[in-house]
Scaffold this motif. Structure first.
Motif, PDB file in Angstrom:
ATOM      1  N   ALA A 173       0.817  -1.140  -0.119  1.00 22.68           N
ATOM      2  CA  ALA A 173      -0.289   0.013  -0.069  1.00 22.68           C
ATOM      3  C   ALA A 173       0.728   1.230   0.248  1.00 22.68           C
ATOM      4  O   ALA A 173       0.939   2.124  -0.882  1.00 22.68           O
ATOM      5  N   PHE A 174       2.094   1.711   0.980  1.00 22.13           N
ATOM      6  CA  PHE A 174       3.183   2.367   0.396  1.00 22.13           C
ATOM      7  C   PHE A 174       3.349   2.572  -0.476  1.00 22.13           C
ATOM      8  O   PHE A 174       4.261   3.820  -1.109  1.00 22.13           O
ATOM      9  N   VAL A 175       3.718   1.665  -1.624  1.00 17.72           N
ATOM     10  CA  VAL A 175       4.591   1.556  -2.594  1.00 17.72           C
ATOM     11  C   VAL A 175       4.034   2.365  -3.488  1.00 17.72           C
ATOM     12  O   VAL A 175       3.308   3.556  -4.599  1.00 17.72           O
ATOM     13  N   GLN A 176       2.596   1.696  -3.028  1.00 17.78           N
ATOM     14  CA  GLN A 176       1.106   1.945  -4.431  1.00 17.78           C
ATOM     15  C   GLN A 176       0.925   4.051  -4.173  1.00 17.78           C
ATOM     16  O   GLN A 176       0.192   4.491  -5.755  1.00 17.78           O
ATOM     17  N   ASN A 177       0.831   4.195  -3.093  1.00 17.67           N
ATOM     18  CA  ASN A 177      -0.077   5.193  -2.741  1.00 17.67           C
ATOM     19  C   ASN A 177       1.024   6.437  -3.658  1.00 17.67           C
ATOM     20  O   ASN A 177       0.905   7.503  -3.945  1.00 17.67           O
ATOM     21  N   TYR A 178       2.494   5.843  -3.598  1.00 20.44           N
ATOM     22  CA  TYR A 178       3.489   6.386  -4.720  1.00 20.44           C
ATOM     23  C   TYR A 178       3.636   6.232  -5.690  1.00 20.44           C
ATOM     24  O   TYR A 178       4.183   7.291  -7.425  1.00 20.44           O
ATOM     25  N   ALA A 179       2.852   4.966  -6.695  1.00 21.11           N
ATOM     26  CA  ALA A 179       3.077   4.771  -8.226  1.00 21.11           C
ATOM     27  C   ALA A 179       1.871   5.322  -8.626  1.00 21.11           C
ATOM     28  O   ALA A 179       2.157   5.047 -10.328  1.00 21.11           O
ATOM     29  N   ASP A 180       0.878   5.519  -7.559  1.00 26.03           N
ATOM     30  CA  ASP A 180      -0.414   6.237  -8.484  1.00 26.03           C
ATOM     31  C   ASP A 180      -0.643   7.616  -8.812  1.00 26.03           C
ATOM     32  O   ASP A 180      -2.463   8.234  -8.589  1.00 26.03           O
ATOM     33  N   MET A 181       0.312   8.473  -8.997  1.00 27.81           N
ATOM     34  CA  MET A 181       0.041   9.862  -8.704  1.00 27.81           C
ATOM     35  C   MET A 181       0.796  10.892 -10.209  1.00 27.81           C
ATOM     36  O   MET A 181       0.724  11.735 -10.283  1.00 27.81           O
ATOM     37  N   GLY A 182       0.393   9.535 -11.071  1.00 29.09           N
ATOM     38  CA  GLY A 182       0.279   9.978 -12.350  1.00 29.09           C
ATOM     39  C   GLY A 182       1.929  10.817 -13.055  1.00 29.09           C
ATOM     40  O   GLY A 182       3.068  10.142 -12.533  1.00 29.09           O
ATOM     41  N   PHE A 183       2.650  11.810 -13.534  1.00 26.75           N
ATOM     42  CA  PHE A 183       3.836  12.473 -13.406  1.00 26.75           C
ATOM     43  C   PHE A 183       4.202  12.262 -13.022  1.00 26.75           C
ATOM     44  O   PHE A 183       5.393  12.666 -12.885  1.00 26.75           O
ATOM     45  N   ALA A 184       3.677  13.199 -11.572  1.00 23.00           N
ATOM     46  CA  ALA A 184       4.345  13.450 -10.590  1.00 23.00           C
ATOM     47  C   ALA A 184       5.282  11.714  -9.266  1.00 23.00           C
ATOM     48  O   ALA A 184       5.898  11.680  -9.391  1.00 23.00           O
ATOM     49  N   SER A 185       4.709  10.844 -10.186  1.00 26.64           N
ATOM     50  CA  SER A 185       5.270   9.423  -9.898  1.00 26.64           C
ATOM     51  C   SER A 185       6.523   8.834 -10.531  1.00 26.64           C
ATOM     52  O   SER A 185       7.475   8.931  -9.757  1.00 26.64           O
ATOM     53  N   ILE A 186       6.724   9.361 -12.254  1.00 28.16           N
ATOM     54  CA  ILE A 186       7.468   8.681 -12.736  1.00 28.16           C
ATOM     55  C   ILE A 186       8.628   9.979 -12.405  1.00 28.16           C
ATOM     56  O   ILE A 186      10.171   9.652 -11.994  1.00 28.16           O
ATOM     57  N   LEU A 187       8.621  11.216 -11.988  1.00 24.98           N
ATOM     58  CA  LEU A 187       9.306  12.293 -11.151  1.00 24.98           C
ATOM     59  C   LEU A 187      10.085  11.775 -10.010  1.00 24.98           C
ATOM     60  O   LEU A 187      11.532  11.763  -9.659  1.00 24.98           O
ATOM     61  N   LEU A 188       9.367  11.492  -9.452  1.00 20.76           N
ATOM     62  CA  LEU A 188       9.101  10.148  -8.417  1.00 20.76           C
ATOM     63  C   LEU A 188      10.877   9.427  -8.065  1.00 20.76           C
ATOM     64  O   LEU A 188      11.812   9.698  -7.752  1.00 20.76           O
ATOM     65  N   PHE A 189      10.577   8.555  -8.807  1.00 21.54           N
ATOM     66  CA  PHE A 189      11.273   7.742  -9.167  1.00 21.54           C
ATOM     67  C   PHE A 189      12.369   7.622  -9.467  1.00 21.54           C
ATOM     68  O   PHE A 189      13.392   7.530  -9.982  1.00 21.54           O
ATOM     69  N   VAL A 190      12.527   8.928 -10.781  1.00 13.93           N
ATOM     70  CA  VAL A 190      13.615   9.587 -12.071  1.00 13.93           C
ATOM     71  C   VAL A 190      14.644  10.041 -10.641  1.00 13.93           C
ATOM     72  O   VAL A 190      15.718   9.360 -10.803  1.00 13.93           O
ATOM     73  N   LEU A 191      13.945  10.710  -9.812  1.00  7.04           N
ATOM     74  CA  LEU A 191      14.953  11.777  -8.639  1.00  7.04           C
ATOM     75  C   LEU A 191      15.084  10.395  -7.675  1.00  7.04           C
ATOM     76  O   LEU A 191      16.508  10.438  -7.245  1.00  7.04           O
ATOM     77  N   ILE A 192      14.582   9.483  -7.042  1.00  6.02           N
ATOM     78  CA  ILE A 192      15.048   8.362  -6.242  1.00  6.02           C
ATOM     79  C   ILE A 192      16.236   7.202  -6.742  1.00  6.02           C
ATOM     80  O   ILE A 192      16.921   6.929  -6.387  1.00  6.02           O
ATOM     81  N   GLY A 193      15.916   7.167  -8.278  1.00  2.97           N
ATOM     82  CA  GLY A 193      16.936   6.335  -9.350  1.00  2.97           C
ATOM     83  C   GLY A 193      18.464   7.342  -9.577  1.00  2.97           C
ATOM     84  O   GLY A 193      19.606   6.935  -9.202  1.00  2.97           O
ATOM     85  N   THR A 194      18.188   8.640  -9.439  1.00  2.00           N
ATOM     86  CA  THR A 194      19.347   9.204  -9.176  1.00  2.00           C
ATOM     87  C   THR A 194      19.838   9.367  -7.887  1.00  2.00           C
ATOM     88  O   THR A 194      21.331   9.380  -7.875  1.00  2.00           O
ATOM     89  N   VAL A 195      19.104   9.555  -7.297  1.00  5.67           N
ATOM     90  CA  VAL A 195      19.819   9.904  -5.737  1.00  5.67           C
ATOM     91  C   VAL A 195      20.671   8.369  -5.165  1.00  5.67           C
ATOM     92  O   VAL A 195      21.840   7.878  -4.933  1.00  5.67           O
ATOM     93  N   LEU A 196      19.982   7.736  -6.129  1.00  6.38           N
ATOM     94  CA  LEU A 196      20.712   6.142  -5.517  1.00  6.38           C
ATOM     95  C   LEU A 196      21.812   5.536  -6.444  1.00  6.38           C
ATOM     96  O   LEU A 196      22.949   5.406  -5.507  1.00  6.38           O
ATOM     97  N   THR A 197      21.950   5.594  -7.687  1.00  9.04           N
ATOM     98  CA  THR A 197      23.067   5.973  -8.511  1.00  9.04           C
ATOM     99  C   THR A 197      24.540   6.898  -8.029  1.00  9.04           C
ATOM    100  O   THR A 197      25.300   6.452  -7.702  1.00  9.04           O
ATOM    101  N   MET A 198      23.745   8.168  -7.560  1.00  9.45           N
ATOM    102  CA  MET A 198      24.607   9.128  -6.849  1.00  9.45           C
ATOM    103  C   MET A 198      25.625   8.537  -5.132  1.00  9.45           C
ATOM    104  O   MET A 198      26.596   8.251  -5.251  1.00  9.45           O
ATOM    105  N   ILE A 199      24.793   7.483  -4.975  1.00  6.73           N
ATOM    106  CA  ILE A 199      24.840   6.816  -3.409  1.00  6.73           C
ATOM    107  C   ILE A 199      26.215   5.696  -3.989  1.00  6.73           C
ATOM    108  O   ILE A 199      27.302   5.511  -3.082  1.00  6.73           O
ATOM    109  N   VAL A 200      25.634   4.876  -4.823  1.00 10.30           N
ATOM    110  CA  VAL A 200      26.847   3.818  -4.980  1.00 10.30           C
ATOM    111  C   VAL A 200      26.707   3.550  -5.750  1.00 10.30           C
ATOM    112  O   VAL A 200      28.372   2.998  -6.261  1.00 10.30           O
ATOM    113  N   GLN A 201      27.365   4.777  -6.738  1.00  7.87           N
ATOM    114  CA  GLN A 201      28.435   5.120  -7.880  1.00  7.87           C
ATOM    115  C   GLN A 201      27.931   3.907  -8.678  1.00  7.87           C
ATOM    116  O   GLN A 201      29.592   3.534  -9.601  1.00  7.87           O
ATOM    117  N   ALA A 202      27.237   3.407  -9.534  1.00 10.99           N
ATOM    118  CA  ALA A 202      27.236   2.244 -10.513  1.00 10.99           C
ATOM    119  C   ALA A 202      25.893   2.398 -10.593  1.00 10.99           C
ATOM    120  O   ALA A 202      24.676   1.269  -9.805  1.00 10.99           O
TER     121      ALA A 202
END
Length: 217
Positions: A173-202
């Motif tokens: 339910a927690f994940v689905q709350n953030y997956a059903d926000m339309g274009f905002a969800s896309i931006l959110l997951f782009v941000l998550i991917g960016t931050v995660l790659t910056m942290i692990v450097q891979a």
């Protein structure tokens, strides 16, 4: 019902598996650069006469060393040394970002259909034996084999310890709350991917996690 301690242990297992995957990737990259570092530098300096050949060179080199970061650092050092122009370097870096997707293709083609982790331990024995050989070439090959084994062992542990969202309605339910926000969800997951790659450097590690989540629905 899972306790906070259970969540903590799951998180630590996931971090440990991710660390093993990243360590395997770095070990493979370092070993390949030892085996063919001088040749790669020579190729990179010569095969950038135009943007297309520069892009293809960046793709090839990144496929070889399995690290777009290593290729980018190499290119920056060449620009500083005056061996490459800024225009040439842009083409190579674009190619490097294409080449880094090869890891994801390998994982998606083999990582979920063939249990490579089952062969990792026996193969690890071969890598350790080669590590004690006198010739540096064989030592580097041993390091590469060990890195390959660690990469797929880490991938296997990630898959084994990834939380089952279908069996955990609160987390689902927690994940689905953030997956059903339309274009905002896309931006959110782009941000998550960016931050995660910056942290692990891979970026390949981030793609591996994403592919695992996709395979689990």
């Amino acid at each position: 019902m899972e306790t906070p301690w259970d969540y903590f242990m799951i998180s630590m297992k996931l971090l440990g598996a991710l660390s093993l995957l990243i360590f395997g990737m770095k070990m493979m990259s370092d070993a390949l650069q030892k085996m063919a570092g001088s040749q790669l530098r020579h190729v990179l300096a010569r095969m950038t006469s135009n943007r297309i050949s520069g892009m293809l060179t960046g793709t090839f080199v990144t496929c070889a060393v399995q690290s777009s970061s290593a290729t980018t650092v190499m290119v920056v050092s060449f620009v500083n040394a005056g061996l490459l122009t800024l225009a040439q370097s842009i083409g190579v870096i674009m190619g490097a970002n294409i080449g880094t997707t090869v890891t994801a293709w390998i994982i998606s083609a083999l990582g979920f259909k063939v249990d490579i982790a089952a062969f990792a331990l026996p193969l690890l024995t071969v890598g350790v034996v080669m590590l004690f050989m006198q010739k540096s070439k064989y030592k580097s090959m041993g390091e590469f084999i060990m890195g390959f084994c660690f990469l797929f062992m880490g991938l296997s542990y990630l898959k084994a310890n990834a939380p089952d969202l279908q069996a955990n309605p609160e987390m689902l339910a927690f994940v689905q709350n953030y997956a059903d926000m339309g274009f905002a969800s896309i931006l959110l997951f782009v941000l998550i991917g960016t931050v995660l790659t910056m942290i692990v450097q891979a970026s390949a590690a981030t793609m591996a996690i994403t592919l695992i989540m996709l395979s689990m629905g």
